[in-house]
Design a protein around this motif. Sequence first.
Motif, short mmCIF file in Angstrom:
data_model
loop_
_atom_site.label_atom_id
_atom_site.label_comp_id
_atom_site.label_asym_id
_atom_site.label_seq_id
_atom_site.Cartn_x
_atom_site.Cartn_y
_atom_site.Cartn_z
N LEU A 47 1.18 -0.95 0.00
CA LEU A 47 -0.01 -0.04 0.05
C LEU A 47 0.74 1.15 0.22
CD1 LEU A 47 -2.70 -1.15 2.53
CD2 LEU A 47 -2.81 -1.22 0.06
N ALA A 48 2.19 1.17 0.14
CA ALA A 48 3.00 2.21 0.13
C ALA A 48 4.21 1.97 -0.88
CB ALA A 48 3.60 2.31 1.53
N PRO A 49 3.87 2.13 -2.21
CA PRO A 49 4.98 1.48 -2.87
C PRO A 49 5.97 2.64 -3.33
CG PRO A 49 3.15 2.43 -4.19
CD PRO A 49 2.72 2.29 -2.86
N ILE A 50 7.29 2.14 -3.51
CA ILE A 50 8.54 3.09 -3.58
C ILE A 50 8.94 2.99 -5.10
CG2 ILE A 50 10.63 3.26 -2.64
CD1 ILE A 50 10.00 1.70 -0.38
N LYS A 51 9.00 4.11 -5.61
CA LYS A 51 9.55 4.21 -7.08
C LYS A 51 11.09 4.28 -7.12
CE LYS A 51 5.55 6.83 -8.87
NZ LYS A 51 4.90 8.03 -9.46
N GLY A 52 11.62 3.77 -8.42
CA GLY A 52 12.94 3.71 -8.45
C GLY A 52 13.74 2.75 -7.80
N LEU A 53 13.29 1.38 -7.02
CA LEU A 53 14.04 0.57 -6.60
C LEU A 53 14.88 -0.37 -7.79
CD1 LEU A 53 11.63 -0.97 -3.93
CD2 LEU A 53 13.49 0.11 -3.51
N ALA A 54 16.08 -0.61 -7.60
CA ALA A 54 16.62 -1.18 -8.18
C ALA A 54 18.04 -1.86 -7.70
CB ALA A 54 17.10 -0.46 -9.55
N ASP A 55 18.73 -2.60 -8.45
CA ASP A 55 19.97 -3.04 -7.94
C ASP A 55 20.77 -1.89 -7.52
OD1 ASP A 55 22.43 -4.24 -7.39
OD2 ASP A 55 22.74 -5.13 -9.40
N SER A 56 21.22 -1.90 -6.25
CA SER A 56 22.02 -0.88 -5.65
C SER A 56 23.23 -0.62 -6.66
CB SER A 56 22.27 -1.20 -4.43
OG SER A 56 23.33 -2.33 -4.01
N LYS A 57 23.81 -1.25 -7.00
CA LYS A 57 24.94 -1.21 -8.02
C LYS A 57 24.52 -0.29 -9.19
CE LYS A 57 26.04 -5.50 -8.30
NZ LYS A 57 24.93 -6.03 -7.15
N LYS A 58 23.46 -0.22 -9.67
CA LYS A 58 23.11 0.38 -10.84
C LYS A 58 22.57 1.94 -10.36
CE LYS A 58 23.75 -3.08 -13.46
NZ LYS A 58 22.65 -3.87 -13.71
N LEU A 59 22.68 2.23 -9.13
CA LEU A 59 22.13 3.57 -8.59
C LEU A 59 23.17 4.48 -8.37
CD1 LEU A 59 19.27 2.22 -6.44
CD2 LEU A 59 19.12 3.25 -8.93
N THR A 60 22.89 5.75 -8.50
CA THR A 60 24.07 6.69 -7.84
C THR A 60 23.95 6.73 -6.52
OG1 THR A 60 22.50 8.49 -7.99
CG2 THR A 60 23.93 7.96 -10.03
N GLU A 61 25.32 7.16 -5.90
CA GLU A 61 25.04 7.28 -4.43
C GLU A 61 23.84 8.30 -3.79
OE1 GLU A 61 28.13 8.65 -0.71
OE2 GLU A 61 28.87 8.87 -2.88
N ARG A 62 23.77 9.39 -4.52
CA ARG A 62 22.61 10.08 -4.10
C ARG A 62 21.21 9.31 -4.18
NH1 ARG A 62 22.15 16.02 -6.57
NH2 ARG A 62 23.99 16.25 -5.28
N GLN A 63 20.99 8.59 -5.29
CA GLN A 63 19.76 7.85 -5.27
C GLN A 63 19.87 6.87 -4.27
OE1 GLN A 63 20.50 6.55 -9.50
NE2 GLN A 63 18.75 7.65 -10.26
N ARG A 64 20.78 6.33 -3.98
CA ARG A 64 20.68 5.18 -2.88
C ARG A 64 20.42 5.88 -1.68
NH1 ARG A 64 25.42 3.00 -5.76
NH2 ARG A 64 26.83 3.94 -4.12
N GLU A 65 20.89 7.05 -1.24
CA GLU A 65 20.74 7.60 -0.09
C GLU A 65 19.40 8.02 0.06
OE1 GLU A 65 22.37 8.19 2.61
OE2 GLU A 65 24.38 7.65 2.04
N ARG A 66 18.58 8.74 -1.00
CA ARG A 66 17.32 9.01 -1.00
C ARG A 66 16.45 7.68 -0.89
NH1 ARG A 66 13.39 8.27 -4.41
NH2 ARG A 66 14.73 7.88 -6.31
#
Length: 209
Positions: A47-66
């Motif tokens: 009931l509380a979806p999170i957009k942008g979830l992906a393999d952490s290695k494919k994300l930038t540091e800023r995206q991971r922190e957010r």
Amino acid sequence: MRSKKFLRAEQGSLAWDSPGLVAGVDEAGRGPLAGPVVAAAVILDDLAPIKGLADSKKLTERQRERLYDEIRAKALCCSVAQASVTEIDSLNILQATMLAMRRAVQGLRLKPVKVLVDGNRLPSLDVMAEAVVGGDALVPAISAASILAKVTRDRLLMELHERHPDYGFDRHKGYGTAQHLEALRRLGPLPEHRRTFSPVAQCLGREAA
């Protein structure tokens, strides 16, 4: 005698027909020469979806922190655990990783009916579990776990950098880069280095010679 309608209702309540909570599990830090291996377990809230979830290695540091903050805020529950450098050296990295994963699952506030683990190996658990190769890119709960584990471990290595800035942990996060290997040869291993990993063992051998 019981009616057929009653029997159908009774069968509908059997445990294996009932939905339940599913946890995703992943780790960070199997390959580095220093620091613990960190694992996370996450049960997401549909009931509380999170957009942008992906393999952490494919994300930038800023995206991971957010995403780290959003996962902690929106997940039904999550747990982060680790296996220490001492445990890695005494058990081997695979078994230490399984230990960290088991600790993460055991630390969940809610008990899942099933655990989905990234990779092709499963820790010993008291719930049904399934290994999912490439799961950190396929299963949102595993993606969330990979992000929590990665951010947690990176923060630990940043703390190590603050104590030992000459090793460059803020850049390589413990991996065996040329910069890290040069620092190992020049300065020698720290207590946080994994003694059973070949580059560290070679430095220790030179020191003992």
